[in-house]
Design an enzyme around this catalytic site. Structure first.
Site, PDB file in Angstrom:
ATOM      1  N   SER A 170       0.834  -1.199   0.000  1.00 31.86           N
ATOM      2  CA  SER A 170       0.000   0.000   0.000  1.00 31.86           C
ATOM      3  C   SER A 170       0.874   1.257   0.000  1.00 31.86           C
ATOM      4  O   SER A 170       1.682   1.447  -0.899  1.00 31.86           O
ATOM      5  CB  SER A 170      -0.955  -0.041   1.189  1.00 31.86           C
ATOM      6  OG  SER A 170      -1.907   0.988   1.122  1.00 31.86           O
ATOM      7  N   ASP A 235     -10.255  -4.157  -4.683  1.00 28.46           N
ATOM      8  CA  ASP A 235      -9.624  -3.210  -3.765  1.00 28.46           C
ATOM      9  C   ASP A 235     -10.461  -1.929  -3.709  1.00 28.46           C
ATOM     10  O   ASP A 235     -10.645  -1.248  -4.717  1.00 28.46           O
ATOM     11  CB  ASP A 235      -8.205  -2.896  -4.233  1.00 28.46           C
ATOM     12  CG  ASP A 235      -7.367  -2.198  -3.174  1.00 28.46           C
ATOM     13  OD1 ASP A 235      -7.910  -1.320  -2.479  1.00 28.46           O
ATOM     14  OD2 ASP A 235      -6.167  -2.517  -3.058  1.00 28.46           O
ATOM     15  N   HIS A 264      -8.544  -4.503  -0.164  1.00 30.57           N
ATOM     16  CA  HIS A 264      -7.268  -3.863   0.128  1.00 30.57           C
ATOM     17  C   HIS A 264      -6.542  -4.502   1.304  1.00 30.57           C
ATOM     18  O   HIS A 264      -5.314  -4.537   1.325  1.00 30.57           O
ATOM     19  CB  HIS A 264      -7.494  -2.373   0.435  1.00 30.57           C
ATOM     20  CG  HIS A 264      -6.229  -1.569   0.491  1.00 30.57           C
ATOM     21  ND1 HIS A 264      -5.453  -1.321  -0.613  1.00 30.57           N
ATOM     22  CD2 HIS A 264      -5.594  -0.970   1.543  1.00 30.57           C
ATOM     23  CE1 HIS A 264      -4.394  -0.600  -0.270  1.00 30.57           C
ATOM     24  NE2 HIS A 264      -4.464  -0.373   1.036  1.00 30.57           N
TER      25      HIS A 264
END
Length: 288
Positions: A170, A235, A264
């Site tokens: 991320s 996501d 995610h």
């Protein structure tokens, strides 16, 4: 023009710093620290003490395999570092840049589980303002933080670049790509990467503005190491299209796992995630 609404264009041109600030505010959410570094009598060495919120899943034996210390960045912050010895036969060490809203304490059990399963040691660090690291989170500090971690891994443990795998998750893909664009290493793993802050905040953005935050899409073409991109198709934070665009710009991208149905924060729960990592580390990287 670039798919943006009139209001968004006005925002860009009338107050250009705002989108970058918004993106940065969304990106940095350091939690209350879930651990402490306790110095010994000499004050030179530290032991790791985890709070209940770290949700430690192992025994004291595994905890004793974790070495922690502080190092200073070129921007003057002191950042927390963690070296997890998962396997005595490990060929590679992951330099892991974790995601948002977590710190080293919360990630420690995951590091042991991941490293043990793919036969890698894990070196990680907390960004400025996260955990017991000093300073405040910022884009410039992210780059300084990973630089300090890289040099600590190289000098303190004597690990050569070809035996280091940069792993970013991320927001952690931002410093990972920046470092990989400047240093060659054994490989790079990008877990739910983002193209840039503006492209997250304004999905129709087609170019990189001068005031954009985290412009990874413009740096990825400079990465000469093998790159594995992992992204969930569902996501909800960083759209799957970001991972696809990063993959398409990589000079040495390997076939990525499209994790069907993953969001995610749950990619790691899918079997294909671990199997793809194992194949990449144990087979693809060892082939001449």
């Amino acid at each position: 023009m670039n798919g943006l609404s009139l209001g968004e264009l006005c925002c860009l041109f009338c107050c250009p710093p705002c989108p970058a600030r918004i993106a940065a505010k969304l990106a940095f959410l350091p939690p209350e620290p879930t651990y402490a570094f306790v110095p010994d009598d000499s004050g030179q060495r530290f032991s790791l003490h985890l709070s209940e919120r770290a949700e430690w899943q192992y025994t004291q034996r595994e905890l004793d395999c974790i070495e922690v210390f502080m190092t200073r960045t070129n921007r003057g912050n002191r950042i927390a570092c963690m070296f997890v010895r998962c396997s005595p036969s490990a060929r590679y060490t992951l330099l892991f840049s974790h995601g948002n809203a977590v710190d080293l304490g919360q990630m420690s059990s995951f590091y042991i589980g991941l490293g043990t399963r793919i036969n890698c040691n894990v070196f990680s660090f907390d960004y400025s303002g996260y955990g017991v690291s000093t300073g405040k989170p910022s884009e410039k500090n992210l780059y300084a933080d990973i630089d300090a971690a890289w040099h600590s891994l190289r000098t303190r443990y004597g690990i050569s670049p070809e035996h280091i795998i940069l792993y970013g998750q991320s927001i952690g893909t931002v410093p990972t790509i920046d470092l990989a664009s400047r240093y060659e290493c054994g490989a790079v793993i990008l877990h739910s990467p983002l193209m840039s802050g503006m492209r997250v905040a304004f999905p129709d953005t087609k170019r990189t503005w001068c005031f954009d935050a985290f412009p990874s899409i413009d740096k990825i073409s400079k990465v000469t190491s093998p790159v594995l991109v992992i992204h969930g198709t569902e996501d909800e934070v960083i759209d799957f299209s970001h991972g696809l665009a990063i993959y398409e710009r990589c000079p040495r991208a390997v076939e990525p796992p499209v994790v069907e149905g993953a969001g995610h924060n749950d990619v790691e729960l899918y079997g294909q995630y671990l199997e793809r990592l194992k194949q990449f580390v144990s087979t693809e990287l060892t082939q001449p």
